[in-house]
Design an enzyme around this catalytic site. Structure first.
Site, PDB file in Angstrom:
ATOM      1  N   CYS A   1      25.852 -15.245  34.364  1.00 15.62           N
ATOM      2  CA  CYS A   1      26.968 -14.350  34.705  1.00 15.62           C
ATOM      3  C   CYS A   1      28.243 -14.722  33.956  1.00 15.62           C
ATOM      4  O   CYS A   1      29.249 -14.013  34.032  1.00 15.62           O
ATOM      5  CB  CYS A   1      27.208 -14.368  36.209  1.00 15.62           C
ATOM      6  SG  CYS A   1      25.715 -14.007  37.138  1.00 15.62           S
TER       7      CYS A   1
ATOM      8  N   ILE B   1      25.586  -4.172  42.446  1.00 13.16           N
ATOM      9  CA  ILE B   1      24.813  -4.157  41.197  1.00 13.16           C
ATOM     10  C   ILE B   1      25.427  -3.068  40.319  1.00 13.16           C
ATOM     11  O   ILE B   1      25.569  -1.921  40.757  1.00 13.16           O
ATOM     12  CB  ILE B   1      23.328  -3.917  41.514  1.00 13.16           C
ATOM     13  CG1 ILE B   1      22.790  -5.180  42.204  1.00 13.16           C
ATOM     14  CG2 ILE B   1      22.547  -3.605  40.243  1.00 13.16           C
ATOM     15  CD1 ILE B   1      21.406  -5.037  42.764  1.00 13.16           C
TER      16      ILE B   1
ATOM     17  N   LYS C   1      33.798  -8.096  43.591  1.00 13.76           N
ATOM     18  CA  LYS C   1      33.467  -7.474  44.875  1.00 13.76           C
ATOM     19  C   LYS C   1      33.650  -5.957  44.849  1.00 13.76           C
ATOM     20  O   LYS C   1      32.774  -5.219  45.288  1.00 13.76           O
ATOM     21  CB  LYS C   1      34.360  -8.099  45.978  1.00 13.76           C
ATOM     22  CG  LYS C   1      34.285  -7.425  47.324  1.00 13.76           C
ATOM     23  CD  LYS C   1      32.927  -7.651  47.961  1.00 13.76           C
ATOM     24  CE  LYS C   1      32.386  -6.540  48.807  1.00 13.76           C
ATOM     25  NZ  LYS C   1      32.006  -5.288  48.208  1.00 13.76           N
TER      26      LYS C   1
ATOM     27  N   HIS D   1      30.183  -5.873  39.097  1.00 10.87           N
ATOM     28  CA  HIS D   1      29.760  -7.070  38.356  1.00 10.87           C
ATOM     29  C   HIS D   1      28.602  -6.747  37.408  1.00 10.87           C
ATOM     30  O   HIS D   1      27.454  -7.091  37.690  1.00 10.87           O
ATOM     31  CB  HIS D   1      29.374  -8.151  39.370  1.00 10.87           C
ATOM     32  CG  HIS D   1      28.947  -9.457  38.787  1.00 10.87           C
ATOM     33  ND1 HIS D   1      29.336  -9.906  37.532  1.00 10.87           N
ATOM     34  CD2 HIS D   1      28.156 -10.448  39.303  1.00 10.87           C
ATOM     35  CE1 HIS D   1      28.797 -11.096  37.309  1.00 10.87           C
ATOM     36  NE2 HIS D   1      28.073 -11.446  38.361  1.00 10.87           N
TER      37      HIS D   1
HETATM   38  C1  LIG Z   1      27.096 -16.092  39.529  1.00 10.16           C
HETATM   39  C2  LIG Z   1      26.836 -14.696  40.008  1.00 10.16           C
HETATM   40  O1  LIG Z   1      27.577 -13.833  39.626  1.00 10.16           O
HETATM   41  S1  LIG Z   1      25.549 -14.381  41.072  1.00 10.16           S
HETATM   42  C3  LIG Z   1      25.704 -12.667  41.515  1.00 10.16           C
HETATM   43  C4  LIG Z   1      24.738 -11.788  40.828  1.00 10.16           C
HETATM   44  N1  LIG Z   1      24.725 -10.490  41.459  1.00 10.16           N
HETATM   45  C5  LIG Z   1      24.106 -10.268  42.643  1.00 10.16           C
HETATM   46  O2  LIG Z   1      23.498 -11.147  43.209  1.00 10.16           O
HETATM   47  C6  LIG Z   1      24.178  -8.876  43.217  1.00 10.16           C
HETATM   48  C7  LIG Z   1      24.404  -8.921  44.716  1.00 10.16           C
HETATM   49  N2  LIG Z   1      24.282  -7.609  45.297  1.00 10.16           N
HETATM   50  C8  LIG Z   1      23.093  -7.054  45.640  1.00 10.16           C
HETATM   51  O3  LIG Z   1      22.037  -7.661  45.436  1.00 10.16           O
HETATM   52  C9  LIG Z   1      23.068  -5.664  46.226  1.00 10.16           C
HETATM   53  O4  LIG Z   1      24.255  -4.988  45.894  1.00 10.16           O
HETATM   54  C10 LIG Z   1      22.879  -5.667  47.776  1.00 10.16           C
HETATM   55  C11 LIG Z   1      21.556  -6.365  48.116  1.00 10.16           C
HETATM   56  C12 LIG Z   1      24.015  -6.399  48.454  1.00 10.16           C
HETATM   57  C13 LIG Z   1      22.847  -4.206  48.264  1.00 10.16           C
HETATM   58  O5  LIG Z   1      21.809  -3.556  47.578  1.00 10.16           O
HETATM   59  P1  LIG Z   1      21.018  -2.323  48.245  1.00 10.16           P
HETATM   60  O6  LIG Z   1      20.646  -2.684  49.634  1.00 10.16           O
HETATM   61  O7  LIG Z   1      19.938  -1.905  47.294  1.00 10.16           O
HETATM   62  O8  LIG Z   1      22.140  -1.231  48.340  1.00 10.16           O
HETATM   63  P2  LIG Z   1      22.099   0.236  47.768  1.00 10.16           P
HETATM   64  O9  LIG Z   1      22.317   0.189  46.279  1.00 10.16           O
HETATM   65  O10 LIG Z   1      20.869   0.926  48.271  1.00 10.16           O
HETATM   66  O11 LIG Z   1      23.380   0.861  48.413  1.00 10.16           O
HETATM   67  C14 LIG Z   1      23.448   1.232  49.775  1.00 10.16           C
HETATM   68  C15 LIG Z   1      24.902   1.569  50.112  1.00 10.16           C
HETATM   69  O12 LIG Z   1      25.662   0.347  50.122  1.00 10.16           O
HETATM   70  C16 LIG Z   1      26.700   0.403  49.142  1.00 10.16           C
HETATM   71  N3  LIG Z   1      26.746  -0.921  48.546  1.00 10.16           N
HETATM   72  C17 LIG Z   1      25.800  -1.527  47.794  1.00 10.16           C
HETATM   73  N4  LIG Z   1      26.193  -2.777  47.488  1.00 10.16           N
HETATM   74  C18 LIG Z   1      27.420  -2.945  48.044  1.00 10.16           C
HETATM   75  C19 LIG Z   1      28.343  -4.009  48.058  1.00 10.16           C
HETATM   76  N5  LIG Z   1      28.062  -5.165  47.431  1.00 10.16           N
HETATM   77  N6  LIG Z   1      29.494  -3.855  48.740  1.00 10.16           N
HETATM   78  C20 LIG Z   1      29.777  -2.695  49.375  1.00 10.16           C
HETATM   79  N7  LIG Z   1      28.933  -1.641  49.385  1.00 10.16           N
HETATM   80  C21 LIG Z   1      27.764  -1.775  48.735  1.00 10.16           C
HETATM   81  C22 LIG Z   1      26.263   1.469  48.160  1.00 10.16           C
HETATM   82  O13 LIG Z   1      27.361   2.044  47.503  1.00 10.16           O
HETATM   83  C23 LIG Z   1      25.572   2.448  49.070  1.00 10.16           C
HETATM   84  O14 LIG Z   1      26.547   3.211  49.747  1.00 10.16           O
HETATM   85  P3  LIG Z   1      26.297   4.751  50.125  1.00 10.16           P
HETATM   86  O15 LIG Z   1      25.114   4.757  51.025  1.00 10.16           O
HETATM   87  O16 LIG Z   1      27.584   5.157  50.770  1.00 10.16           O
HETATM   88  O17 LIG Z   1      26.029   5.441  48.811  1.00 10.16           O
END
Ligand SMILES: CC(=O)SCCNC(=O)CCNC(=O)[C@H](O)C(C)(C)COP(=O)(O)OP(=O)(O)OC[C@H]1O[C@@H](n2cnc3c(N)ncnc32)[C@H](O)[C@@H]1OP(=O)(O)O
Length: 388
Positions: A84, A210, A330, A334
């Site tokens: 990242c 994502i 957030k 990202h």
């Molecule tokens: C060193 C580093 O940087 S490590 C970090 C690397 N990145 C990560 O690990 C990514 C972390 N995030 C994730 O894995 C995912 O965003 C999750 C698991 C939190 C959510 O994914 P999913 O459950 O598939 O969510 P999905 O894409 O289906 O979205 C469902 C709803 O939540 C919302 N949503 C998804 N992620 C987020 C979030 N992080 N914050 C707020 N809302 C969110 C979407 O906009 C959607 O809203 P809607 O229904 O109003 O359209």
């Protein structure tokens, strides 16, 4: 040593754009950066491109040369991968290239396409930035890894999920009006607290989303800026990089991030400043606990105080040290390989007075960016200053 100026920057919208390739995204951000800089593409002597999961997420081929090709630039073009922190590290390489006198004009940035896979596959792909052999195979994901760090922090320093919810609320607030941000919606502490769990104690609003997107900037030497009469008042005056043990199980403690401590100390020394001189920061808040760890590692707050600072509002737009005025990972999003470069683009605009949140930091002259890879196994830190 030649001083390095940010001549111009460009971003794509950060969000859900699964139909767009990294090549197309980087082309858009790079064109915007060249236009903003007022620099001819023929003058670009090298391209530095950050990208993490290209081979896993899309079949684009050799991404180094593709980055230059996307912009019609005829110059050496290299891909940098540091999870990242990929484009944070690319920025460091680009800065050093100009400082060493090897080039007067370089283009640096990054891109990531993540939403063309289902979330579970993206989660698996991201996990290769952790210890794939010993920890990922045992089931650890990134939300899981940061959940362990958060638990350790609560145990050592105290604090609650509600404290961290203030970071999510702040960063969503900061993203309001950021046309490039994935989320431009206000939330409150209650919304964050009641959101579904991802990996306890991390819930939805503790996590970055994502994201597909790209960022790019043109960096030039002082002499090029002067000769071409460029309006480029922001310089990158400090750069630092650090690494840590990859596996969490091999670390002495989970509540500190030595890679960020080392990168920050090096960047501050390079710029000749102290943490006290810093007016604002863009830090790697992939999870809310990561923001608390980052502002402690950079020396802005004592260990254990990062979470309290958020609760007390010290890092809001009107606080003593505004953090993540862009919205952070957030709320801004990202797109892994683009994130580090996007922080520098946002910071340059914040300091130059051309960002939607610049008014909150009208007198600011020194900003810091902190871009972390994996569970902060790698970190790149940059100091930006108004130099006129
Ligand atoms: C060193 C580093 O940087 S490590 C970090 C690397 N990145 C990560 O690990 C990514 C972390 N995030 C994730 O894995 C995912 O965003 C999750 C698991 C939190 C959510 O994914 P999913 O459950 O598939 O969510 P999905 O894409 O289906 O979205 C469902 C709803 O939540 C919302 N949503 C998804 N992620 C987020 C979030 N992080 N914050 C707020 N809302 C969110 C979407 O906009 C959607 O809203 P809607 O229904 O109003 O359209």
């Amino acid at each position: 040593m030649t001083r390095v100026r940010v001549a111009g920057g460009g971003l794509t919208h950060f969000g859900v754009h699964p139909e767009r390739t990294s090549r197309a995204l980087f082309g858009e951000a790079g064109e915007a950066a060249l236009e903003d800089a007022g620099v001819d593409r023929e003058d670009v002597e090298s391209v530095f491109f950050g990208n993490f999961m290209g081979e896993l997420a899309e079949h684009q081929g050799h991404m180094g040369p593709l980055a230059a090709e996307a912009l019609g630039i005829d110059a050496p073009s290299t891909r940098y991968e540091s999870a990242c922190a990929s484009s944070g590290v690319a920025v460091r390489q680009a800065v050093q290239n100009v400082r060493n006198g090897e080039a007067d004009v370089v283009l640096v940035g990054g891109a990531e396409r993540m939403n063309n896979l289902p979330t579970a596959e993206t989660t698996d792909a991201l996990a290769i930035a952790a210890d794939d052999l010993y920890e990922v195979r045992a089931g650890m994901t990134f939300p899981g890894a940061y959940a362990l760090m958060e638990d350790a922090y609560f145990e050592e320093h105290g604090g609650t999920r509600e404290d961290l919810a203030h970071i999510a609320v702040k960063n969503h607030q900061n993203a309001l009006g950021n046309e490039y941000a994935q989320f431009q919606k206000e939330i409150d502490v209650e919304t964050a607290m009641e959101a579904p769990p991802v990996a306890e104690p991390i819930h939805l609003y503790d996590a970055c989303p994502i994201t597909d997107g790209a960022a790019a900037m043109v960096l030039v030497s002082d002499s090029y800026a002067e000769e071409h009469d460029l309006d480029a008042p922001i310089a990158i005056t400090g750069t630092g990089q650090g690494s840590d043990r990859l596996a969490l199980q091999d670390r002495d403690e989970l509540t500190r991030t030595p890679a960020a401590e080392d990168a920050g100390a090096e960047a501050f020394e390079d710029a000749g400043i102290d943490p006290d001189d810093v007016d604002l920061a863009e830090v790697h808040d992939c999870f809310t606990i990561a923001e608390a760890l980052a502002i402690e590692a950079l020396g802005f707050f004592e260990p254990g105080e990062g979470i309290a600072a958020a609760r007390r509002g010290e890092t809001t737009a009107t606080g003593d040290l505004p953090v993540n005025l862009s919205g952070g990972l957030k709320a801004k999003g990202h797109p892994v390989g683009a994130t580090g470069a996007s922080q520098v683009v946002e910071m340059a605009k914040l300091l130059a007075g051309t960002h939607h949140n610049s008014d909150a930091v009208a007198d600011a002259t020194v900003g810091v960016t902190h871009n972390a890879g994996g569970t902060v196994a790698s970190t790149a830190v940059h100091v930006l200053e108004v130099v006129e």
